[in-house]
Write a protein that holds these residues in place. Sequence first.
Motif, PDB file in Angstrom:
ATOM      1  N   VAL A  90       0.808  -1.140   0.159  1.00 58.78           N
ATOM      2  CA  VAL A  90       0.030   0.066   0.096  1.00 58.78           C
ATOM      3  C   VAL A  90       0.743   1.316   0.060  1.00 58.78           C
ATOM      4  O   VAL A  90       1.932   1.167   0.768  1.00 58.78           O
ATOM      5  N   LEU A  91       0.624   2.033  -0.864  1.00 55.38           N
ATOM      6  CA  LEU A  91       1.188   3.696  -1.127  1.00 55.38           C
ATOM      7  C   LEU A  91       0.198   4.489  -0.522  1.00 55.38           C
ATOM      8  O   LEU A  91      -0.848   4.679  -0.985  1.00 55.38           O
ATOM      9  N   VAL A  92       0.594   5.333   0.488  1.00 53.98           N
ATOM     10  CA  VAL A  92      -0.313   6.009   1.135  1.00 53.98           C
ATOM     11  C   VAL A  92       0.571   7.671   1.487  1.00 53.98           C
ATOM     12  O   VAL A  92       1.652   7.770   1.707  1.00 53.98           O
ATOM     13  N   PRO A  93      -0.166   8.578   0.985  1.00 54.97           N
ATOM     14  CA  PRO A  93       0.249  10.149   1.241  1.00 54.97           C
ATOM     15  C   PRO A  93       0.529  10.514   2.788  1.00 54.97           C
ATOM     16  O   PRO A  93      -0.240   9.775   3.501  1.00 54.97           O
ATOM     17  N   GLU A  94       1.404  11.275   3.102  1.00 53.97           N
ATOM     18  CA  GLU A  94       1.893  11.471   4.384  1.00 53.97           C
ATOM     19  C   GLU A  94       0.678  11.810   5.343  1.00 53.97           C
ATOM     20  O   GLU A  94       0.177  11.618   6.445  1.00 53.97           O
ATOM     21  N   ALA A  95      -0.613  12.554   4.717  1.00 53.89           N
ATOM     22  CA  ALA A  95      -1.624  13.295   5.185  1.00 53.89           C
ATOM     23  C   ALA A  95      -2.644  12.131   5.867  1.00 53.89           C
ATOM     24  O   ALA A  95      -3.301  12.283   6.735  1.00 53.89           O
ATOM     25  N   LEU A  96      -2.321  10.880   5.361  1.00 56.05           N
ATOM     26  CA  LEU A  96      -3.299   9.770   5.732  1.00 56.05           C
ATOM     27  C   LEU A  96      -2.730   8.767   6.682  1.00 56.05           C
ATOM     28  O   LEU A  96      -3.242   7.931   7.262  1.00 56.05           O
ATOM     29  N   LEU A  97      -1.416   8.933   7.040  1.00 54.82           N
ATOM     30  CA  LEU A  97      -0.675   8.274   8.099  1.00 54.82           C
ATOM     31  C   LEU A  97      -1.444   7.874   9.395  1.00 54.82           C
ATOM     32  O   LEU A  97      -1.274   7.056   9.840  1.00 54.82           O
ATOM     33  N   LEU A 106      -7.659  -2.349   9.419  1.00 52.60           N
ATOM     34  CA  LEU A 106      -7.657  -0.844   8.678  1.00 52.60           C
ATOM     35  C   LEU A 106      -8.298  -1.270   7.259  1.00 52.60           C
ATOM     36  O   LEU A 106      -8.147  -2.103   6.493  1.00 52.60           O
ATOM     37  N   ARG A 107      -9.278  -0.310   7.071  1.00 49.11           N
ATOM     38  CA  ARG A 107      -9.947  -0.087   5.718  1.00 49.11           C
ATOM     39  C   ARG A 107      -9.239   0.847   4.883  1.00 49.11           C
ATOM     40  O   ARG A 107      -9.077   2.113   5.132  1.00 49.11           O
ATOM     41  N   VAL A 108      -9.046   0.270   3.741  1.00 49.88           N
ATOM     42  CA  VAL A 108      -8.324   1.155   2.619  1.00 49.88           C
ATOM     43  C   VAL A 108      -9.232   1.319   1.491  1.00 49.88           C
ATOM     44  O   VAL A 108      -9.509   0.237   0.664  1.00 49.88           O
ATOM     45  N   ARG A 109      -9.427   2.489   0.808  1.00 47.06           N
ATOM     46  CA  ARG A 109      -9.943   2.628  -0.424  1.00 47.06           C
ATOM     47  C   ARG A 109      -9.015   3.364  -1.483  1.00 47.06           C
ATOM     48  O   ARG A 109      -8.526   4.362  -0.953  1.00 47.06           O
ATOM     49  N   SER A 114       0.112   0.771 -11.487  1.00 57.01           N
ATOM     50  CA  SER A 114       1.424   0.056 -12.000  1.00 57.01           C
ATOM     51  C   SER A 114       2.448   0.918 -12.150  1.00 57.01           C
ATOM     52  O   SER A 114       2.209   2.235 -12.722  1.00 57.01           O
ATOM     53  N   PHE A 115       3.684   0.561 -12.056  1.00 58.65           N
ATOM     54  CA  PHE A 115       4.734   1.597 -12.267  1.00 58.65           C
ATOM     55  C   PHE A 115       5.843   0.568 -12.771  1.00 58.65           C
ATOM     56  O   PHE A 115       5.918  -0.825 -12.472  1.00 58.65           O
ATOM     57  N   ASN A 116       6.597   1.340 -13.627  1.00 61.38           N
ATOM     58  CA  ASN A 116       7.672   0.434 -14.428  1.00 61.38           C
ATOM     59  C   ASN A 116       9.017   0.290 -13.221  1.00 61.38           C
ATOM     60  O   ASN A 116       9.394   1.256 -12.770  1.00 61.38           O
ATOM     61  N   ASN A 117       9.561  -1.040 -13.215  1.00 56.81           N
ATOM     62  CA  ASN A 117      10.306  -1.346 -12.421  1.00 56.81           C
ATOM     63  C   ASN A 117      11.967  -1.076 -13.181  1.00 56.81           C
ATOM     64  O   ASN A 117      12.211  -1.821 -14.060  1.00 56.81           O
ATOM     65  N   LEU A 125       6.779  -4.886 -14.182  1.00 56.58           N
ATOM     66  CA  LEU A 125       5.716  -4.323 -13.641  1.00 56.58           C
ATOM     67  C   LEU A 125       5.349  -4.417 -12.243  1.00 56.58           C
ATOM     68  O   LEU A 125       5.388  -5.432 -11.733  1.00 56.58           O
ATOM     69  N   VAL A 126       5.378  -3.264 -11.412  1.00 57.20           N
ATOM     70  CA  VAL A 126       5.374  -3.240  -9.990  1.00 57.20           C
ATOM     71  C   VAL A 126       3.937  -2.618  -9.721  1.00 57.20           C
ATOM     72  O   VAL A 126       3.272  -1.706 -10.165  1.00 57.20           O
ATOM     73  N   LEU A 127       3.160  -3.403  -9.048  1.00 56.72           N
ATOM     74  CA  LEU A 127       1.898  -3.157  -8.601  1.00 56.72           C
ATOM     75  C   LEU A 127       1.845  -2.518  -7.326  1.00 56.72           C
ATOM     76  O   LEU A 127       2.286  -3.420  -6.315  1.00 56.72           O
ATOM     77  N   THR A 128       0.954  -1.615  -7.115  1.00 60.63           N
ATOM     78  CA  THR A 128       0.735  -1.019  -5.625  1.00 60.63           C
ATOM     79  C   THR A 128      -0.578  -0.624  -5.571  1.00 60.63           C
ATOM     80  O   THR A 128      -1.113   0.069  -6.328  1.00 60.63           O
ATOM     81  N   VAL A 129      -1.240  -0.681  -4.420  1.00 55.91           N
ATOM     82  CA  VAL A 129      -2.682  -0.154  -4.031  1.00 55.91           C
ATOM     83  C   VAL A 129      -2.254   1.246  -3.664  1.00 55.91           C
ATOM     84  O   VAL A 129      -1.401   1.372  -2.504  1.00 55.91           O
ATOM     85  N   TYR A 130      -2.649   2.328  -4.318  1.00 52.61           N
ATOM     86  CA  TYR A 130      -2.446   3.441  -3.821  1.00 52.61           C
ATOM     87  C   TYR A 130      -3.853   4.210  -3.000  1.00 52.61           C
ATOM     88  O   TYR A 130      -4.858   4.066  -3.641  1.00 52.61           O
ATOM     89  N   ALA A 131      -3.769   4.429  -1.648  1.00 54.21           N
ATOM     90  CA  ALA A 131      -4.666   4.820  -0.850  1.00 54.21           C
ATOM     91  C   ALA A 131      -5.002   6.214  -1.007  1.00 54.21           C
ATOM     92  O   ALA A 131      -4.377   7.014  -1.039  1.00 54.21           O
TER      93      ALA A 131
END
Length: 244
Positions: A90-97, A106-109, A114-117, A125-131
């Motif tokens: 999970v990738l999360v901006p600092e404001a949500l920490l 923890l509930r994540v929406r 995807s990002f190039n490795n 291909l790197v997959l990440t859940v962006y919160a």
Amino acid sequence: MALLYTHSAPEARTCSAAGDFQVYPGRGSHKVYHHDREVDNMTTQTRNEVLLEGIALEAPALSHENHGTRFYRFPLQVPRLSGTPDTLPVLVPEALLTAVRLEDPLRVRGQLRSFNNRSGVGNRLVLTVYAQAMDPGSGEPCNRILLSGALCKPPIFRRTPLGRSICDLMLAVSRRYGQADYLPVIAWGQLAVQAARLQVGDTLSLEGRVQSRTYRKVLEDGTAQERVAYEVSAMHLLEQEAAE
């Protein structure tokens, strides 16, 4: 929600109603050129919505900074019905920490990105859940994703040694600023048979879950390395109008 095809997978888990999802109806101007056919997402209604509930296994660690905003990563463990959990990045901006509490539900929406490795190690291909929102969970594990996009590679259909049908798909889902996420999707059984008939450029809408899978990669020097892959396991193919 109307369903075109259904598949009762053993790992399917009931989550909250679709009202828990936010709608991201973006229409990007991104075009995908693949196998001599143009996929124009200007005419493709796209959707990328993830709803997870699980346990944060580690404290968020700084990932990078972009336009003055710091982003952090942490692994979220979501149990399956089989008892084997999916551990998802999970990738999360600092404001949500402040919502992250170790060992608390923890509930994540958010969205699956995807990002190039470019490191040369691991998957290209790197997959990440962006919160995009995080809240204390209810204690009921949840793993649900809704996707709509365009098929950007020919389907790969095969059968397992036990004769079960399986089909690998690559879905291009547009997002802002002309970008797109390229998301691997796997379908089983009758869903795999139906998905194998699709062609590059066809619009595909589905409901499923995000899963992690461990595999062994044999390197050039003959040694084996354990790696983790992430993909979307399709549970239902949706009628296009139901996904909009």
